[in-house]
Design an enzyme around this catalytic site. Structure first.
Site, short mmCIF file in Angstrom:
data_model
loop_
_atom_site.label_atom_id
_atom_site.label_comp_id
_atom_site.label_asym_id
_atom_site.label_seq_id
_atom_site.Cartn_x
_atom_site.Cartn_y
_atom_site.Cartn_z
N GLU A 258 0.90 -1.16 0.00
CA GLU A 258 0.00 0.00 0.00
C GLU A 258 0.92 1.20 0.00
O GLU A 258 1.63 1.44 0.97
CB GLU A 258 -0.85 0.03 1.27
CG GLU A 258 -1.70 -1.20 1.51
CD GLU A 258 -2.80 -1.36 0.50
OE1 GLU A 258 -3.10 -0.38 -0.21
OE2 GLU A 258 -3.34 -2.46 0.40
N CYS A 297 -3.07 8.41 3.54
CA CYS A 297 -2.85 7.85 2.21
C CYS A 297 -4.04 8.07 1.30
O CYS A 297 -3.91 8.05 0.08
CB CYS A 297 -2.53 6.37 2.32
SG CYS A 297 -3.74 5.49 3.31
P1 NAP Z 1 8.63 4.98 4.15
O1 NAP Z 1 9.78 5.83 4.39
O2 NAP Z 1 8.58 4.20 2.92
O3 NAP Z 1 8.50 4.04 5.42
C1 NAP Z 1 7.50 3.10 5.54
C2 NAP Z 1 7.96 1.96 6.44
O4 NAP Z 1 9.04 1.28 5.82
C3 NAP Z 1 8.50 2.43 7.78
O5 NAP Z 1 8.15 1.51 8.77
C4 NAP Z 1 10.00 2.43 7.56
O6 NAP Z 1 10.72 2.31 8.76
C5 NAP Z 1 10.14 1.20 6.72
N1 NAP Z 1 11.36 1.15 5.95
C6 NAP Z 1 11.97 2.13 5.30
N2 NAP Z 1 13.06 1.66 4.69
C7 NAP Z 1 13.14 0.34 4.95
C8 NAP Z 1 14.05 -0.70 4.61
N3 NAP Z 1 15.10 -0.47 3.85
N4 NAP Z 1 13.81 -1.94 5.09
C9 NAP Z 1 12.75 -2.20 5.87
N5 NAP Z 1 11.86 -1.24 6.22
C10 NAP Z 1 12.06 0.01 5.76
O7 NAP Z 1 7.28 5.81 4.17
P2 NAP Z 1 6.88 6.95 5.19
O8 NAP Z 1 7.53 8.18 4.73
O9 NAP Z 1 7.02 6.50 6.58
O10 NAP Z 1 5.33 7.01 4.93
C11 NAP Z 1 4.74 7.94 4.11
C12 NAP Z 1 4.31 7.29 2.84
O11 NAP Z 1 3.46 6.20 3.10
C13 NAP Z 1 3.50 8.23 1.98
O12 NAP Z 1 4.01 8.20 0.70
C14 NAP Z 1 2.10 7.63 1.98
O13 NAP Z 1 1.39 7.81 0.80
C15 NAP Z 1 2.34 6.21 2.24
N6 NAP Z 1 1.21 5.63 2.93
C16 NAP Z 1 0.43 4.77 2.25
C17 NAP Z 1 -0.66 4.20 2.88
C18 NAP Z 1 -1.55 3.23 2.16
O14 NAP Z 1 -2.35 2.56 2.80
N7 NAP Z 1 -1.45 3.12 0.86
C19 NAP Z 1 -0.93 4.47 4.21
C20 NAP Z 1 -0.11 5.36 4.86
C21 NAP Z 1 0.98 5.93 4.21
P3 NAP Z 1 11.46 3.56 9.43
O15 NAP Z 1 10.40 4.51 9.81
O16 NAP Z 1 12.15 2.97 10.58
O17 NAP Z 1 12.38 4.11 8.39
#
Ligand code: NAP
Length: 676
Positions: A258, A297
């Site tokens: 997602e 999101c």
């Molecule tokens: P993100 O940077 O991609 O992080 C998401 C998750 O992935 C976090 O738990 C992060 O942990 C983890 N992560 C990052 N790099 C990783 C790696 N190399 N290995 C394992 N895990 C890793 O996204 P974000 O900035 O937190 O969230 C915002 C984004 O999420 C927005 O673009 C939004 O659209 C999207 N979103 C989508 C939905 C949906 O249902 N479609 C819902 C909510 C948000 P850390 O925090 O420890 O880095």
């Protein structure tokens, strides 16, 4: 203020942070409030422990037992939700935002608990679809069944919903019988940690079913097996990185994503200034832009209005958004809190600069914006930002850049085809909405754009009082979207549980299928008992137990009496010549409902007993006409039993109505409620 160590819960013990921990800041003051992470976590051991201990424990329970567990956990979280509200303010969320994250998450557990008890069997195997007849005589049949994956669910979650984001994934995983390791986003993992602690302290979860990684995941993905499943929520970049992990690719490990989504809302062509829909649209857009400071999101990023409504809508949105008070989320008067962190704020500002290449900013200036209160000056606040795009057809960024904050772009469309084209330019989204009172517009958008969106939300004067909002994913409806939105799907009722199960096509004899599915299949053994099955309580009825009744002859007088008594004097029952002209009937025939009524007369036991009520019929089919002079008899077989509570359960009976030549004339499932 002391800095909190956010711990992980691994192989049954709480693990402290170590020097690899990352710091967590208050969204509203900018101060360091916690740290999380330990780079010595035994991630391989966690997977093993989940599989060996958690998976086995969960699979000893059946669907209904797991559903009851979810309900009890939801009750326990409800008792502690004030503590969750309290800690969540530090993420920038307001009390209204808590209702979505915390109450929404708890509500999802309750909803899954009741859906599972209603729609899943009181068993450990889920039957998918009907029995397929694969042979002429019915001795070789097929049935799809679903059984729990024997691995671990790894849930990598986004920062914006630290509670709901975890619970909406745990509910279907636990129901399926799959243990989980939750890795929340570090920025808000202190909230998730408290929620996990409450669940573990409740003692309701069997050992090994839930573990938590606060901070980095380490090399856990290097140890994945084909039985594991990764469910990711976050940015498109991280999704791509994780889904292309060699271990995921080589094992074909299930991966659900997602990710970001450029959701849009269309003001219908009918919804001119002065209509209820115009006002409704304004409210939906303002709510979606400001709830969770736009860090949702499903938030509306693109606002599509008919050309004549552009000016009035801009005026209305500007005045509505200007009234939203941005500031300290702890205050009741605050309409919008802060972004989760300074780094998130910087990311949003960067995205706004990109969007400004296609647009002009018509409301809000994040560079000069300040909030009241000295201690909030380092908080991650920005005001609602409204951008206007004059040429959406050639815009480069508006349909592709997601500023994950209170930022949205308004643009005009010419006609509904043009609106649909703009809608689809995002290359796949979680949700699109249309505020219209014109059902033809709704149909047109569905046909033009359904393929591009996980959910289409229509609202108008009829549904507005009860509608749940453009941006609310509901446990009963799917959440996810194609293409850019990640191609994933979550929830959607029991569909969501199936992501954690393997569907297997079973082929074999009726008896084999009955035994595997714990549901009687026509053609399987029949057990004959001395006494009538209606005289025995729920517990003593055996699957396959069959009552064969005596027969009853149908007379023309019966048909006429039934016709005049019920008023059903349809020509096929009353007029020999007309009935003969009908290609399906040899002449006058008995009413199907007459056959059902006579069947009941043949199989019921009239005296007061354990059968409390008849709650319905399923899958009714009339196969062969019955005429005056024919004789019918009934075979009534216990097909399936589902306990409902301590006092009674539902019995599903297979009913065959046969004629004097032993041909099937009607078949159905009869549902009764029986005392236990
Ligand atoms: P993100 O940077 O991609 O992080 C998401 C998750 O992935 C976090 O738990 C992060 O942990 C983890 N992560 C990052 N790099 C990783 C790696 N190399 N290995 C394992 N895990 C890793 O996204 P974000 O900035 O937190 O969230 C915002 C984004 O999420 C927005 O673009 C939004 O659209 C999207 N979103 C989508 C939905 C949906 O249902 N479609 C819902 C909510 C948000 P850390 O925090 O420890 O880095």
């Amino acid at each position: 203020m002391a800095i909190q160590d956010v711990r992980s819960f691994a192989t049954g013990v709480w693990i402290d942070c170590n020097e690899a921990a990352r710091t967590i800041h208050s969204a509203i003051t900018g101060k360091t409030i916690a740290r999380a992470g330990n780079d010595t976590l035994d991630v391989a051991g966690m997977l093993e422990y989940a599989k060996k201990v958690g998976g086995q424990n969960l699979r000893k329970m059946n669907f209904h037992a797991r559903a009851k567990m979810l309900k009890a956990i939801a009750q326990s979280l409800t008792e502690h939700k004030k503590a969750l509200y309290q800690i969540s303010f530090s993420t920038g969320a307001t009390q209204k935002d808590h209702l979505i994250d915390i109450d929404g998450g708890i509500g999802t557990l309750f909803a899954y608990s009741s859906m599972a008890r209603r729609e899943m069997p009181n068993s450990d195997i889920y039957l998918d679809g009907k029995v397929e007849r694969l042979s002429r005589n019915g001795t070789f049949l097929g049935q799809h069944v679903c059984t729990a994956l024997q691995g671990v669910a790894i849930h990598v979650n986004a920062f914006n919903f630290p509670v709901w984001g975890m619970l909406e994934k745990l509910a279907p995983a636990f129901l399926a019988g799959v243990p989980a390791i939750v890795k929340p986003a570090t920025a808000t993992c202190h909230v998730t940690e408290l929620c996990v602690r409450i669940m573990l302290d409740s003692g309701l979860l069997p050992e090994g079913t839930l573990q938590l990684v606060s901070g980095d995941l380490g090399n856990m993905l290097d140890h994945l097996t084909p039985q594991d499943i990764v469910s990711f929520t976050g940015s498109a970049e991280t999704a791509l990185l994780l889904r292309s992990h060699p271990r995921i690719l080589s094992n074909a490990t299930r991966f659900i994503a997602e990710q970001d989504s450029l959701n849009a809302s269309i003001l219908g062509p009918d919804a001119a200034l002065g209509t209820v829909e115009f006002d409704l649209f304004t409210k939906e857009v303002i709510r979606e832009m400001t709830t969770k400071a736009g860090q949702k999101c499903t938030a509306i990023r693109r606002i599509l209005v008919p050309e004549p409504q552009l000016e009035p809508m801009i005026e209305r949105l500007k005045s509505g958004l200007s009234e939203v008070i941005t500031g300290d989320p702890r205050l009741e008067t605050t309409g919008m809190g802060a972004l989760v962190s300074q780094s998130q704020k910087q990311d949003v500002l960067k995205k706004i600069r990109l969007l400004e290449k296609d647009t002009e900013c018509i409301l809000g200036d994040p560079e000069t914006f300040t909030v009241e209160g000295k201690e909030l000056q380092d908080g991650a606040f920005i005001p609602p930002i409204l951008l206007y795009c004059n040429d959406p057809d050639s815009a480069k960024y508006v349909h592709s850049v997601e500023a994950f904050g209170p930022v949205s772009t308004i643009m005009a469309y010419r006609d509904i085809d043009h609106a649909s084209t703009l809608l689809n330019n995002s290359k796949g989204s979680l949700v699109a909405s249309v505020i219209t009172n014109d059902a033809d517009v709704a149909r047109e958008v569905t046909m033009n754009s359904g393929a591009f969106h996980g959910r289409l939300y229509f609202n108008n004067r009829v549904s507005m009082k009860e509608s749940t909002g453009h941006g609310s994913p509901l446990p009963h409806m799917i959440h996810g979207g194609p293409g850019r939105a990640g191609g994933g799907e979550e929830m959607g009722g029991i569909r969501g549980v199936m992501h954690y199960m393997q569907r297997t096509g079973i082929q074999g004899s009726p008896e084999i299928l009955s035994q595997i599915g714990r549901k009687w299949v026509p053609g399987a053994y029949e057990i004959t008992e001395q006494d009538h099955p209606f005289t025995r309580k729920f517990g003593s009825l055996k699957i396959g137990e069959t009552l064969a009744t005596g027969s009853r002859q149908i007379s023309m007088a019966d048909i006429e009496k039934f016709a005049y008594f019920t008023g059903d004097t349809f020509y096929a029952h009353m007029d020999e010549e007309a009935a003969k002209r009908n290609p399906f009937f040899p002449g006058r025939v008995a009413h199907g409902y007459l056959l059902l009524s006579f069947a009941a007369g043949l199989f019921v036991e009239p005296n007061e007993g354990p059968v409390l009520a008849n709650t319905g019929l399923d899958n009714l089919r009339f196969m062969k006409p019955v005429q005056a002079g024919d004789k019918i008899n009934v075979r009534l077989t216990v097909k399936h039993k589902t306990p409902r509570n301590e006092e009674y359960g539902e019995v599903r009976w297979h009913v065959n109505i046969l004629n004097q030549g032993n041909e099937l004339v009607a078949e159905y499932d009869l549902l009764t409620i029986n005392a236990r």
